[in-house]
Design a protein around this motif. Structure first.
Motif, PDB file in Angstrom:
ATOM      1  N   ASN A  57       0.789  -1.296   0.121  1.00 23.56           N
ATOM      2  CA  ASN A  57      -0.176   0.074  -0.014  1.00 23.56           C
ATOM      3  C   ASN A  57       1.026   1.336  -0.195  1.00 23.56           C
ATOM      4  OD1 ASN A  57      -2.006   1.611   0.066  1.00 23.56           O
ATOM      5  ND2 ASN A  57      -2.806   1.455   2.121  1.00 23.56           N
ATOM      6  N   PRO A  58       1.465   1.429  -1.019  1.00 22.26           N
ATOM      7  CA  PRO A  58       2.381   2.730  -1.126  1.00 22.26           C
ATOM      8  C   PRO A  58       1.704   3.985  -1.129  1.00 22.26           C
ATOM      9  CG  PRO A  58       2.339   1.694  -3.436  1.00 22.26           C
ATOM     10  CD  PRO A  58       1.500   0.914  -2.368  1.00 22.26           C
ATOM     11  N   GLU A  59       2.387   5.128  -0.748  1.00 14.42           N
ATOM     12  CA  GLU A  59       1.913   6.308  -1.220  1.00 14.42           C
ATOM     13  C   GLU A  59       2.457   6.875  -2.494  1.00 14.42           C
ATOM     14  OE1 GLU A  59       1.631  10.201   1.870  1.00 14.42           O
ATOM     15  OE2 GLU A  59       3.496  10.049   1.143  1.00 14.42           O
ATOM     16  N   LEU A 294      -1.126  16.059  -5.388  1.00 15.31           N
ATOM     17  CA  LEU A 294      -1.521  15.223  -4.385  1.00 15.31           C
ATOM     18  C   LEU A 294      -0.937  14.319  -3.874  1.00 15.31           C
ATOM     19  CD1 LEU A 294      -5.597  15.469  -5.497  1.00 15.31           C
ATOM     20  CD2 LEU A 294      -4.413  17.002  -3.729  1.00 15.31           C
ATOM     21  N   LYS A 295      -0.835  13.886  -2.676  1.00 16.86           N
ATOM     22  CA  LYS A 295      -0.291  12.911  -2.256  1.00 16.86           C
ATOM     23  C   LYS A 295      -1.455  11.742  -1.599  1.00 16.86           C
ATOM     24  CE  LYS A 295       4.405  14.186  -0.874  1.00 16.86           C
ATOM     25  NZ  LYS A 295       5.439  14.258   0.204  1.00 16.86           N
ATOM     26  N   LEU A 296      -1.591  10.851  -2.315  1.00 14.88           N
ATOM     27  CA  LEU A 296      -2.528   9.724  -2.110  1.00 14.88           C
ATOM     28  C   LEU A 296      -2.148   8.515  -1.543  1.00 14.88           C
ATOM     29  CD1 LEU A 296      -4.925  10.550  -5.159  1.00 14.88           C
ATOM     30  CD2 LEU A 296      -4.853  11.537  -2.992  1.00 14.88           C
ATOM     31  N   GLN A 297      -3.146   7.486  -1.081  1.00 16.52           N
ATOM     32  CA  GLN A 297      -2.851   6.148  -0.411  1.00 16.52           C
ATOM     33  C   GLN A 297      -4.215   5.512  -0.332  1.00 16.52           C
ATOM     34  OE1 GLN A 297      -0.865   5.783   3.291  1.00 16.52           O
ATOM     35  NE2 GLN A 297       0.141   4.173   2.662  1.00 16.52           N
ATOM     36  N   ARG A 298      -3.863   4.364  -0.788  1.00 12.85           N
ATOM     37  CA  ARG A 298      -5.302   3.375  -0.689  1.00 12.85           C
ATOM     38  C   ARG A 298      -5.459   3.189   0.690  1.00 12.85           C
ATOM     39  NH1 ARG A 298      -7.736   3.420  -5.806  1.00 12.85           N
ATOM     40  NH2 ARG A 298      -6.550   2.345  -7.341  1.00 12.85           N
ATOM     41  N   TYR A 303      -2.512  -5.323  -4.923  1.00 13.22           N
ATOM     42  CA  TYR A 303      -1.384  -6.108  -5.867  1.00 13.22           C
ATOM     43  C   TYR A 303      -0.878  -5.041  -6.759  1.00 13.22           C
ATOM     44  CZ  TYR A 303      -3.434 -10.507  -3.963  1.00 13.22           C
ATOM     45  OH  TYR A 303      -3.912 -11.394  -3.191  1.00 13.22           O
ATOM     46  N   TRP A 304       0.458  -5.374  -6.876  1.00  7.26           N
ATOM     47  CA  TRP A 304       1.388  -4.449  -7.858  1.00  7.26           C
ATOM     48  C   TRP A 304       2.405  -5.344  -8.567  1.00  7.26           C
ATOM     49  CZ3 TRP A 304       1.249   0.859  -7.966  1.00  7.26           C
ATOM     50  CH2 TRP A 304       0.414   1.498  -6.909  1.00  7.26           C
ATOM     51  N   VAL A 305       2.468  -5.261  -9.535  1.00  6.40           N
ATOM     52  CA  VAL A 305       3.536  -5.950 -10.612  1.00  6.40           C
ATOM     53  C   VAL A 305       4.396  -4.907 -11.534  1.00  6.40           C
ATOM     54  CG1 VAL A 305       1.914  -8.045 -10.756  1.00  6.40           C
ATOM     55  CG2 VAL A 305       1.914  -6.193 -12.714  1.00  6.40           C
ATOM     56  N   LEU A 341       6.219   0.102 -11.391  1.00  2.00           N
ATOM     57  CA  LEU A 341       5.312  -0.740 -10.880  1.00  2.00           C
ATOM     58  C   LEU A 341       3.677  -0.323 -11.518  1.00  2.00           C
ATOM     59  CD1 LEU A 341       6.323  -1.421  -7.357  1.00  2.00           C
ATOM     60  CD2 LEU A 341       6.915  -2.909  -9.130  1.00  2.00           C
ATOM     61  N   THR A 342       3.130  -1.425 -11.631  1.00  2.00           N
ATOM     62  CA  THR A 342       1.524  -1.244 -11.947  1.00  2.00           C
ATOM     63  C   THR A 342       0.500  -1.879 -10.951  1.00  2.00           C
ATOM     64  OG1 THR A 342       1.983  -0.616 -14.272  1.00  2.00           O
ATOM     65  CG2 THR A 342      -0.020  -1.241 -13.860  1.00  2.00           C
ATOM     66  N   GLU A 343      -0.443  -1.183 -10.650  1.00  2.00           N
ATOM     67  CA  GLU A 343      -1.483  -1.844  -9.635  1.00  2.00           C
ATOM     68  C   GLU A 343      -2.217  -2.597 -10.428  1.00  2.00           C
ATOM     69  OE1 GLU A 343      -4.415  -0.399  -5.857  1.00  2.00           O
ATOM     70  OE2 GLU A 343      -4.127   0.777  -7.787  1.00  2.00           O
ATOM     71  N   VAL A 344      -2.735  -3.891 -10.125  1.00  2.00           N
ATOM     72  CA  VAL A 344      -3.513  -4.901 -10.895  1.00  2.00           C
ATOM     73  C   VAL A 344      -4.685  -5.307  -9.936  1.00  2.00           C
ATOM     74  CG1 VAL A 344      -2.108  -5.193 -12.783  1.00  2.00           C
ATOM     75  CG2 VAL A 344      -2.019  -6.597 -10.927  1.00  2.00           C
TER      76      VAL A 344
END
Length: 369
Positions: A57-59, A294-298, A303-305, A341-344
């Motif tokens: 869960n990166p910022e 903006l600095k966002l975070q889930r 999952y990230w690949v 990285l890409t979130e999937v």
């Protein structure tokens, strides 16, 4: 003759031996070819470079365009019809709440007020007379048989009727007085006059669609932006933002989230965010375009690949997993891109290994090693 027969027999034997030898050599050669062909047809060992899927869960930071708007902006109309008698402000003037901006003239309103006031005084006199008559009857009724009950009730009804008429007349006078107050146009809040649309002598009022003034609040601004749908779940109450404006290059300003629209816009599938920006010195101007970071975070890990692990085909978007020497194609939806990285989102597990350089030629199933 015997010698000739013997030679013929030897020739026949030799020929038979030669033929047998040729057939034997041919058979051996065919077996060797079949062995070579069998070796050639064996599947080659393959291997693919993989990397583990990351459940993190990166910022992350994004940059979106925005607009600075006045915190309050209003068109100032005249509530009653009249001629403009005096104008006290012009375009660009800074005004305070309640400050007089203009005065209208409507002589008929003064006459209406005087008429209402006169009627009120007459009705008030009638009420006082009716009340005095009732009070006298009440005093007289204390003597048994002096006043009939019906006369007392009639006097009371006349007094209450006169009081109701007086209250209505007084309300009419107050209405006329209030209308006269509307001839004085005052500022609804602290701000700046952005437009002046009429001059002295012009007719203003309810029949006109043209406002007297346009006014905006400049000491406080709204920074408004539309956040794409895929980032909407990362918004947190009270989050901060930094922004720049083209009119002041190299300078950065800060703001804090004040409110959101709460629902996605059905037209562009975005969430509207508003940041309140204090501007006491007037350094910023309403109407400026801004670039906001903006600095966002889930709210939860995902999952990230590696970005190059995502296979985009005509049939959809996939990643290829390889677990226990078995290749499997997993359909995914792409989320956020962050560096490499890409979130999937898909049917993945934290133990999955992802093929780094996938292609459509890679088939599902077991691989030879």
């Amino acid at each position: 003759m015997y010698h000739s027969i013997s030679i013929n027999r030897k020739s026949t034997v030799v020929l038979a031996l030669a033929t047998s030898l040729v057939l034997l050599l041919s058979a051996c050669s065919q077996k060797e070819k079949e062995k070579e062909q069998a070796k050639t047809e064996q599947p080659k060992a393959v291997s693919y470079k993989t990397a583990p899927v990351q459940f993190i869960n990166p910022e992350y930071e994004i940059s979106v365009p925005a607009e600075l708007k006045p915190y309050e902006q209003v068109a100032v109309f005249a509530k009653v019809t009249g001629f403009v008698q005096k104008m006290y402000v012009d375009r660009g003037d800074r005004v305070r709440k309640g400050q007089l901006l203009a005065v209208l003239e409507a002589p008929e309103m003064q006459q209406q007020y005087l008429s209402s006031k006169s009627s009120e005084q007459k009705v008030h006199s009638d009420y006082l007379y009716a009340k005095q008559a009732y009070d006298r009857l009440v005093t007289a009724s204390k003597t048994t048989g002096a006043v009939a009950d019906i006369e007392l009730d009639r006097a009371k009804s006349a007094m209450e009727s006169a009081k109701s008429a007086y209250d209505a007349s007084r309300a009419g006078t107050a209405h006329s007085s209030q209308l006269q107050q509307y001839l004085r146009i005052t500022a609804p809040f602290d701000g700046i006059i952005t437009q002046r649309n009429v001059s002295v002598g012009a007719l203003a009022g309810t029949g006109s669609n043209t406002p007297l003034f346009m006014m905006a609040q400049g000491n406080k601004l709204r920074l408004t932006l539309s956040l794409p749908e895929k980032h909407a779940a990362s918004v947190k109450q009270g989050m901060t933002a930094t922004f720049t404006v083209s009119s002041q290059p190299g300078k950065t300003f800060d703001a804090k989230l004040s409110r959101t629209s709460g629902l996605l816009d059905q037209q562009d599938r975005s969430l509207t965010l508003e940041f309140d920006v204090n501007n006491p010195s007037g350094e910023l101007q309403g109407g400026d375009y801004a670039q906001v970071k903006l600095k966002l975070q889930r709210k939860a890990p995902s999952y990230w690949v590696k970005s190059k692990s995502v296979l985009n085909t005509q049939s959809g978007m996939y990643v290829l997993t390889m677990n226990n020497d078995e290749v499997k194609r997993v359909a995914v939806n792409e989320g956020i891109r962050l560096d490499t990285l890409t979130e999937v989102f898909g049917n993945l597990s934290p133990e999955d290994k992802i093929i780094i350089k996938p292609s459509e030629e890679i088939k599902e199933g077991k691989i030879n090693k």
